[in-house]
Scaffold this active site. Structure first.
Site, PDB file in Angstrom:
ATOM      1  N   LYS A   1      -6.606   2.880   4.046  1.00  0.00           N
ATOM      2  CA  LYS A   1      -5.725   3.658   4.716  1.00  0.00           C
ATOM      3  C   LYS A   1      -6.141   3.767   6.229  1.00  0.00           C
ATOM      4  O   LYS A   1      -7.606   3.767   6.334  1.00  0.00           O
ATOM      5  CB  LYS A   1      -5.105   4.661   4.300  1.00  0.00           C
ATOM      6  CG  LYS A   1      -4.143   4.239   2.955  1.00  0.00           C
ATOM      7  CD  LYS A   1      -3.426   5.372   2.276  1.00  0.00           C
ATOM      8  CE  LYS A   1      -2.474   4.875   1.323  1.00  0.00           C
ATOM      9  NZ  LYS A   1      -1.714   5.968   0.798  1.00  0.00           N
TER      10      LYS A   1
ATOM     11  N   ARG B   1      -6.008   4.473  -6.984  1.00  0.00           N
ATOM     12  CA  ARG B   1      -5.107   3.302  -6.614  1.00  0.00           C
ATOM     13  C   ARG B   1      -5.834   2.649  -5.357  1.00  0.00           C
ATOM     14  O   ARG B   1      -5.985   3.148  -4.500  1.00  0.00           O
ATOM     15  CB  ARG B   1      -3.693   3.847  -6.285  1.00  0.00           C
ATOM     16  CG  ARG B   1      -2.784   2.562  -5.854  1.00  0.00           C
ATOM     17  CD  ARG B   1      -1.367   3.094  -5.600  1.00  0.00           C
ATOM     18  NE  ARG B   1      -0.344   1.972  -5.339  1.00  0.00           N
ATOM     19  CZ  ARG B   1      -0.203   1.429  -4.253  1.00  0.00           C
ATOM     20  NH1 ARG B   1      -0.929   1.793  -3.203  1.00  0.00           N
ATOM     21  NH2 ARG B   1       0.717   0.421  -4.211  1.00  0.00           N
TER      22      ARG B   1
END
Length: 391
Positions: A337, A371
């Site tokens: 991210k 995740r």
């Protein structure tokens, strides 16, 4: 001489036993070895005065607004500080008190119990059981989109997607999470029919072709409904039931389908950020339970990268353990991210080490599921971190 960190009854009993205390002494003293600090918001002044007096009488401490002293405020936040034993004694006394303190005692007891560990020891997914607490569960990301921020277009072809899912399972993925719409910032919304065309054929193939639960990353109730009819095991809602009011009811029809509720919002404006995030997740949880979703099927996600800037994401990461107070398993999604890219000044394709740092730190803070994209590398990180943390 050394300092010892004790944050739960189990660790307290272990340390007491190691010095040779007898069994009765271990049971008596263990709750005295744990110190908790609990913040209670917006307590009416009469209740706050009584709450402070009761906590002080038990040997603990309670901080309130200075306006309580001269009665210039109607309500105040209260910071309670004490041992687990003092909190237990406080709870017993509050049960008989007026001004809403009896109800507060129930919430306080639940919060303290949640800090001792998840109520859910195993996540049942339509015949699959994921053992929570024994090890960290790995969720593999499978985006079947042309525009996802990290791997958009890589697995857009059905056969390629199936093959990648199988590869992730072989490398250690415990769940495969299918996404048919990019959730990156400024991504164009995908029409329902397009998302269904992407997701449903893959769900059909995977529920028959792999031996781990298949999760569907969607905020649309109709996508969830059709995916579940085809055998999907988990629904992962990045809007925490706020985007489609029918989502909770769809999931509630199934007794053994976990529902992941992520914190999300438009913009990054907060009052007190952690209070707002936890409060929003509690609202999502309440929506799910009122619709009939079983408590043991609920998982929460802090929503790293959603409605938060880099500094806010780092603050949430630093305080991940606070999500344990909700009493539900915690999923952490940080893979590749922008928070990592901004800190390391690296493109999406070079964020594996940064992701590894967040995964290891998250496990140390108590998260149950991670995740990720890079299964081989993160499976190794998870195994090594679990060996240190989950002793």
């Amino acid at each position: 001489m050394r300092a010892i960190k004790i944050d739960c009854i189990e660790k307290a009993k272990r340390e007491l036993s190691l010095i040779g205390a007898d069994v009765s002494g271990v049971n008596i003293m263990s709750a005295k070895a744990i110190h908790r600090v609990i913040r209670v918001e917006n307590v009416p002044i009469k209740a706050a005065i009584m709450l402070k007096q009761e906590m002080l009488s038990k040997g603990g401490e309670a901080a309130v607004s200075w306006g309580v002293g001269n009665l210039s405020v109607d309500a105040t936040d209260v910071l309670l500080m004490g041992t687990a034993k003092q909190f237990n004694e406080l709870n017993k006394k509050l049960k008989a008190q007026p001004f809403g303190l009896s109800k507060l005692a129930d919430v306080l007891r639940g919060t303290l119990n949640n800090l001792e560990g998840n109520k859910c020891k195993g996540l049942i997914c339509r015949g699959h059981c994921l053992p929570l607490g024994e090890r960290t569960i790995i969720m593999g990301i499978l985006n079947i989109t042309p525009d996802s921020f990290s791997d958009g277009g890589s697995f857009f072809d059905l056969d390629t997607a199936v093959e990648h899912a199988r590869e992730m399972v072989e490398l250690g993925a415990d769940i495969i999470d299918i996404g048919g719409e990019s959730t990156r910032p400024k991504a164009e919304p995908v029409p329902l029919d397009v998302e269904l065309e992407r997701v449903i054929p893959l769900v059909k193939r995977l529920v028959q072709g792999i031996d781990v639960p298949v999760s569907v990353d969607t905020y649309k109730a109709e996508v969830a409904r059709q995916a579940l009819e085809e055998g999907a095991h988990i629904i992962n809602d990045v809007w925490g039931l706020r985007a489609d009011p029918d989502m909770a009811g769809v999931v509630a029809r199934y007794e053994d389908v976990p529902l992941i509720l992520m914190h999300n919002q438009k913009g990054a404006e907060y009052g007190i950020m952690m209070d707002d995030i936890l409060g929003a997740l509690l609202e999502s949880i309440d929506m799910a339970i009122r619709a009939g979703v079983r408590e043991e099927n609920i998982v929460v996600d802090p929503g790293i990268g959603f409605g938060k800037n880099t500094d806010q994401n780092l603050e949430v990461m630093n305080r991940l353990w606070e999500f344990k107070t909700l009493g539900y398993p915690v999923l952490l999604g940080t893979s590749r991210k922008s928070m990592i890219g901004n800190i390391l000044n690296l493109p999406v394709t070079e964020r594996v080490e940064g992701t590894a740092a967040t995964v290891a730190f998250g496990i140390a803070q108590g998260v149950d599921i991670v995740r990720v994209h890079d299964i081989k590398e993160m499976a190794r990180v998870v195994k090594m971190t679990d060996a240190m943390v989950r002793r």
